[in-house]
Design an enzyme around this catalytic site. Structure first.
Site, PDB file in Angstrom:
ATOM      1  N   ASP A   1       0.887  -1.078  -0.211  1.00 24.98           N
ATOM      2  CA  ASP A   1       0.115   0.112   0.124  1.00 24.98           C
ATOM      3  C   ASP A   1       0.709   1.192  -0.051  1.00 24.98           C
ATOM      4  O   ASP A   1       0.139   2.424  -0.050  1.00 24.98           O
ATOM      5  CB  ASP A   1      -0.927   0.111   1.310  1.00 24.98           C
ATOM      6  N   HIS A   2       2.122   1.328  -0.125  1.00 26.66           N
ATOM      7  CA  HIS A   2       3.149   2.382   0.139  1.00 26.66           C
ATOM      8  C   HIS A   2       3.938   2.361  -1.225  1.00 26.66           C
ATOM      9  O   HIS A   2       4.631   3.432  -1.508  1.00 26.66           O
ATOM     10  CB  HIS A   2       3.954   2.399   1.166  1.00 26.66           C
TER      11      HIS A   2
ATOM     12  N   HIS B   1       8.286  -0.557  12.744  1.00 29.29           N
ATOM     13  CA  HIS B   1       7.063  -1.433  11.815  1.00 29.29           C
ATOM     14  C   HIS B   1       7.539  -2.753  11.928  1.00 29.29           C
ATOM     15  O   HIS B   1       8.440  -3.472  12.243  1.00 29.29           O
ATOM     16  CB  HIS B   1       6.923  -0.713  10.450  1.00 29.29           C
TER      17      HIS B   1
END
Length: 304
Positions: A66-67, A142
């Site tokens: 998603d990045h 993360h």
């Protein structure tokens, strides 16, 4: 000096109606920077009039899809539209392998070069410095290596007081030195002090982009006192266990981070697709830090 952030995408792992994965465009003194490039970024750039040809620097925080899944498509479109100017790409080193593989099997040779600057997890690095801005990485926490990005404007030169300069009839060749702090000595020997000829420039503006991360105080000092803090807020605090297990942050925690680091304004984004409306997330962050806004797509935030 212009310093603006336009939100192109604010969803998390999956897009939903009216929310696309992460992407932002920065305009710093009419130079454009793209931060993350989730699926659909090209369409969002068209929709919100962000011209790909004006983007020379792209920053990718980490390699969750998603990045970055919109990046190869964007590079391909730049190629098809005739770009020849080199592009700088700041990213994890593994991204080069992904791009090379995509280009290899599509038998595509880009007409422009990509200048890779690889980020190093866990340390603060200056990865870009030009006439307008200094960009540092922010070590985040993360599930996979992830960096945020801290954009700091360079301090501008002093501004000349036009009326006084003209009244004294100072030759133009002295302007540069006066802007840098020099006094002016007239031909008759009169010394005019710099503070009487100039005014101080606006303080440099700062923007911190904190992509996916669990709450971790180790990066708080680096982002202290920024003018605008973007921080992921994937979940509401009632789902704190889910946030911790997926290495994400809640809206309440984002508000706490903004308060602790003395940010002037907070933007929250990277919203879970489970939230069809976002007011509850906004209210939760504002209960801790009132100067909070939603990173709504198409909205431009002027850093003042």
């Amino acid at each position: 000096m212009k310093f603006e952030v336009t939100i192109l995408g604010s969803s998390s792992a999956t897009p939903i109606f009216n929310r696309n994965p992460s992407s932002q465009a920065l305009n710093i003194n009419e130079h454009f920077y793209l931060v993350d490039c989730g699926e659909g970024t090209q369409q969002q750039m068209l929709r919100f009039d962000v011209k790909p040809g004006r983007i020379d620097h792209i920053f990718i925080s980490h390699l969750h899809g998603d990045h970055y899944l919109g990046l190869v498509g964007l590079l391909s479109s730049m190629h098809l539209n005739g770009r020849t100017k080199a592009l700088s790409l700041y990213c994890p080193p593994e991204l080069k392998e992904i791009i090379d593989l995509q280009l290899k099997y599509s038998e595509t040779t880009l007409q422009f070069g990509i200048d890779y600057v690889f980020t190093t997890p866990g340390i603060v690095e200056t990865i870009l410095e030009n006439q307008d801005v200094i960009v540092e990485t922010i070590p985040l926490d993360h599930r996979i290596p992830c960096t945020g990005f801290l954009f700091r404007q360079k301090k501008r030169l002093k501004k000349l007081i036009k009326e006084k300069i003209e009244k004294i009839n100072i030759p133009i060749e002295y302007y540069s030195a006066i802007k840098k702090g020099a006094d002016y000595t007239a031909p008759n020997g009169t010394v005019y002090k710099n503070e009487d000829l100039t005014i101080e420039p606006e303080p440099p503006k700062t923007y911190a982009y904190c992509s996916d991360t669990i709450y971790n105080e180790r990066y708080f000092k680096q982002i202290s006192n920024v003018d605008l803090l973007y921080h992921e807020s994937t979940f509401m605090h009632i789902m704190i266990q889910r946030a911790q297990s997926t290495f994400h942050t809640t809206a309440q925690q984002a508000g706490e981070i903004a308060l602790i680091t003395n940010a002037k304004k907070l933007l929250i984004g990277h919203f879970s697709a489970r939230y069809k409306t976002l007011n509850e997330l906004l209210d939760e962050a504002r209960s801790i830090f009132p100067e909070t806004e939603l990173a709504l797509e198409g909205k431009t935030f002027v850093i003042e």
